[in-house]
Design an enzyme around this catalytic site. Structure first.
Site, PDB file in Angstrom:
ATOM      1  CG  ASP A  47      -1.814   1.228   1.257  1.00  0.00           C
ATOM      2  OD1 ASP A  47      -2.931   1.125   0.725  1.00  0.00           O
ATOM      3  OD2 ASP A  47      -1.401   2.296   1.781  1.00  0.00           O
ATOM      4  CE1 TYR A  52       0.764   7.897   2.259  1.00  0.00           C
ATOM      5  CE2 TYR A  52       1.214   5.596   1.845  1.00  0.00           C
ATOM      6  CZ  TYR A  52       0.403   6.571   2.353  1.00  0.00           C
ATOM      7  OH  TYR A  52      -0.780   6.226   2.965  1.00  0.00           O
ATOM      8  CE  LYS A  77      -3.545   4.787   0.611  1.00  0.00           C
ATOM      9  NZ  LYS A  77      -2.104   4.591   0.901  1.00  0.00           N
ATOM     10  CG  HIS A 110      -4.429   9.926   0.136  1.00  0.00           C
ATOM     11  ND1 HIS A 110      -3.105   9.812  -0.147  1.00  0.00           N
ATOM     12  CD2 HIS A 110      -4.554   9.496   1.419  1.00  0.00           C
ATOM     13  CE1 HIS A 110      -2.445   9.331   0.895  1.00  0.00           C
ATOM     14  NE2 HIS A 110      -3.311   9.138   1.862  1.00  0.00           N
TER      15      HIS A 110
HETATM   16  P1  NDP Z   1       0.715   1.461  11.887  1.00  0.00           P
HETATM   17  O1  NDP Z   1      -0.443   1.388  12.811  1.00  0.00           O
HETATM   18  O2  NDP Z   1       0.871   0.441  10.839  1.00  0.00           O
HETATM   19  O3  NDP Z   1       2.000   1.527  12.805  1.00  0.00           O
HETATM   20  C1  NDP Z   1       3.284   1.694  12.299  1.00  0.00           C
HETATM   21  C2  NDP Z   1       4.230   1.919  13.475  1.00  0.00           C
HETATM   22  O4  NDP Z   1       4.259   0.753  14.302  1.00  0.00           O
HETATM   23  C3  NDP Z   1       5.638   2.209  13.060  1.00  0.00           C
HETATM   24  O5  NDP Z   1       6.170   3.140  13.980  1.00  0.00           O
HETATM   25  C4  NDP Z   1       6.329   0.852  13.225  1.00  0.00           C
HETATM   26  O6  NDP Z   1       7.681   1.043  13.524  1.00  0.00           O
HETATM   27  C5  NDP Z   1       5.589   0.264  14.393  1.00  0.00           C
HETATM   28  N1  NDP Z   1       5.507  -1.203  14.343  1.00  0.00           N
HETATM   29  C6  NDP Z   1       5.134  -1.954  13.293  1.00  0.00           C
HETATM   30  N2  NDP Z   1       5.111  -3.250  13.613  1.00  0.00           N
HETATM   31  C7  NDP Z   1       5.487  -3.332  14.912  1.00  0.00           C
HETATM   32  C8  NDP Z   1       5.669  -4.407  15.801  1.00  0.00           C
HETATM   33  N3  NDP Z   1       5.426  -5.666  15.423  1.00  0.00           N
HETATM   34  N4  NDP Z   1       6.083  -4.127  17.070  1.00  0.00           N
HETATM   35  C9  NDP Z   1       6.325  -2.864  17.440  1.00  0.00           C
HETATM   36  N5  NDP Z   1       6.169  -1.798  16.643  1.00  0.00           N
HETATM   37  C10 NDP Z   1       5.749  -2.031  15.379  1.00  0.00           C
HETATM   38  O7  NDP Z   1       0.691   2.937  11.266  1.00  0.00           O
HETATM   39  P2  NDP Z   1       0.611   3.643   9.842  1.00  0.00           P
HETATM   40  O8  NDP Z   1       0.031   4.966  10.099  1.00  0.00           O
HETATM   41  O9  NDP Z   1       1.901   3.575   9.129  1.00  0.00           O
HETATM   42  O10 NDP Z   1      -0.480   2.820   9.020  1.00  0.00           O
HETATM   43  C11 NDP Z   1      -0.179   1.719   8.172  1.00  0.00           C
HETATM   44  C12 NDP Z   1      -0.346   2.072   6.714  1.00  0.00           C
HETATM   45  O11 NDP Z   1      -1.649   2.592   6.443  1.00  0.00           O
HETATM   46  C13 NDP Z   1       0.570   3.210   6.239  1.00  0.00           C
HETATM   47  O12 NDP Z   1       1.913   2.797   6.083  1.00  0.00           O
HETATM   48  C14 NDP Z   1      -0.129   3.595   4.950  1.00  0.00           C
HETATM   49  O13 NDP Z   1       0.172   2.664   3.929  1.00  0.00           O
HETATM   50  C15 NDP Z   1      -1.589   3.515   5.381  1.00  0.00           C
HETATM   51  N6  NDP Z   1      -2.124   4.825   5.816  1.00  0.00           N
HETATM   52  C16 NDP Z   1      -3.092   5.422   5.038  1.00  0.00           C
HETATM   53  C17 NDP Z   1      -3.629   6.644   5.373  1.00  0.00           C
HETATM   54  C18 NDP Z   1      -4.661   7.258   4.520  1.00  0.00           C
HETATM   55  O14 NDP Z   1      -4.972   8.456   4.685  1.00  0.00           O
HETATM   56  N7  NDP Z   1      -5.257   6.522   3.605  1.00  0.00           N
HETATM   57  C19 NDP Z   1      -3.181   7.369   6.591  1.00  0.00           C
HETATM   58  C20 NDP Z   1      -2.208   6.638   7.369  1.00  0.00           C
HETATM   59  C21 NDP Z   1      -1.712   5.419   6.984  1.00  0.00           C
HETATM   60  P3  NDP Z   1       8.883   0.596  12.526  1.00  0.00           P
HETATM   61  O15 NDP Z   1       8.505   0.978  11.137  1.00  0.00           O
HETATM   62  O16 NDP Z   1      10.047   1.368  13.064  1.00  0.00           O
HETATM   63  O17 NDP Z   1       9.033  -0.886  12.708  1.00  0.00           O
END
Ligand code: NDP
Length: 276
Positions: A47, A52, A77, A110
């Site tokens: 995704d 991004y 998006k 988006h």
């Molecule tokens: P998430 O809820 O997926 O959380 C991501 C965070 O959690 C990062 O800091 C990551 O750290 C940490 N993390 C991931 N896995 C673990 C684990 N197993 N243990 C501990 N920490 C963990 O947040 P996002 O906001 O990134 O949402 C996911 C996706 O959704 C985005 O990447 C994007 O593709 C989408 N999105 C879409 C939006 C929209 O407007 N349509 C808005 C926001 C997100 P690290 O990377 O350092 O491991």
């Protein structure tokens, strides 16, 4: 259930339930390594978004992976500043070029903007009909925003991607999705790691010998919600997909539903004027 589990969208296209989100990943190696690690771990769904600024490296990772194109689901998006009829068409072409693809699997609006929504949606429908995307959908749409949307068109989007996890569980929105045949996709499914210390979550994690992140992902999967956890770390990418050797009891799913408290992980809420 396995990592290959899909849901069937309203137009018959099958979408993998688990994907890797790549928001905030930078080009120059981070995206490349993460997408590579995800594909190695069995993910078949990425995704991204024009906004991004990492579509090129997603495209590079996909091209270099050797995984057949037909086996990987790619969502991108449309950026907010490119909404409108002509600009949407041009933006989609730009995304395809950056991703090195002829077609994306899912193209999402988006954010909702009333002024441009009708023209944007018409352009997206045409892009789908021309084969530039297999399915079209929206993101950040609330129940009220859908009320407006359906004054413009009869065709429901295939997907609505919204922030969703137990702490902002929204049954009213999910009910609308069900009624209209819209698949639910959860973004920030891990609460951006902000609620891993919640006592209910911790207790369920201990009981199942899993991590809070794995419990949250399993909650999505058991609800039939597409989920796209983001991690830049290989070991977490693997951990987030290691969710197929246990199941939450029905009452545990309900217990997690009950954590709903209108908690938002994203830093600014869509529609602060009360749409949500
Ligand atoms: P998430 O809820 O997926 O959380 C991501 C965070 O959690 C990062 O800091 C990551 O750290 C940490 N993390 C991931 N896995 C673990 C684990 N197993 N243990 C501990 N920490 C963990 O947040 P996002 O906001 O990134 O949402 C996911 C996706 O959704 C985005 O990447 C994007 O593709 C989408 N999105 C879409 C939006 C929209 O407007 N349509 C808005 C926001 C997100 P690290 O990377 O350092 O491991």
């Amino acid at each position: 259930m396995t990592i290959n589990e899909t849901i069937t969208l309203s137009n018959g296209v099958r979408m993998p339930l688990l994907g890797l989100g790549v928001f905030q990943m930078k080009q120059g190696g981070e995206v490349l390594n993460a997408v590579r690690a995800a594909l190695e771990a069995g993910y078949r769904h990425i995704d991204t978004a024009e906004g991004y600024r990492n579509e090129e490296e997603v495209g590079q990772a996909l091209a270099e992976s050797g995984v057949p194109r037909s086996e990987v689901w790619v969502t991108t998006k449309l950026s907010n500043d490119r909404q409108g009829y002509e600009t949407t068409k041009a933006a989609c072409e730009d995304s395809l070029r950056k991703l090195r693809l002829d077609q994306v699997d899912l193209y999402l609006m988006h954010w909702p903007f009333d002024e441009t929504m009708a023209d944007t949606w018409r352009a997206m429908q045409e892009l789908r009909d021309e084969g530039k995307c297999r399915a079209i959908g929206v993101s950040n749409f609330s129940v009220k925003r859908f009320e407006f949307f359906f004054t413009l068109t009869d065709e429901a989007p295939a997907v609505n991607q919204v922030e969703l996890h137990p702490f902002n569980y929204r049954p009213d929105l999910l009910e609308l999705h069900r009624a209209k045949g819209i698949a639910t996709e959860a973004y920030s499914p891990l609460t951006r790691a902000q609620r891993f210390d919640d006592p209910t979550l911790v207790a369920l994690a201990e009981k199942h010998g899993k991590t809070p992140a794995q419990i949250l992902i399993r909650w999505d999967l058991q609800h039939g919600i597409v989920t796209i956890p983001k991690s830049s770390h290989k070991e977490r990418i693997i951990e987030n997909a290691d969710v197929y050797d246990f199941a939450l009891e029905d009452e545990e799913v309900t217990q997690l539903d009950g954590l709903a408290q209108d908690y938002w992980a994203i830093t600014w809420r869509p529609d602060p004027d009360g749409w949500y």
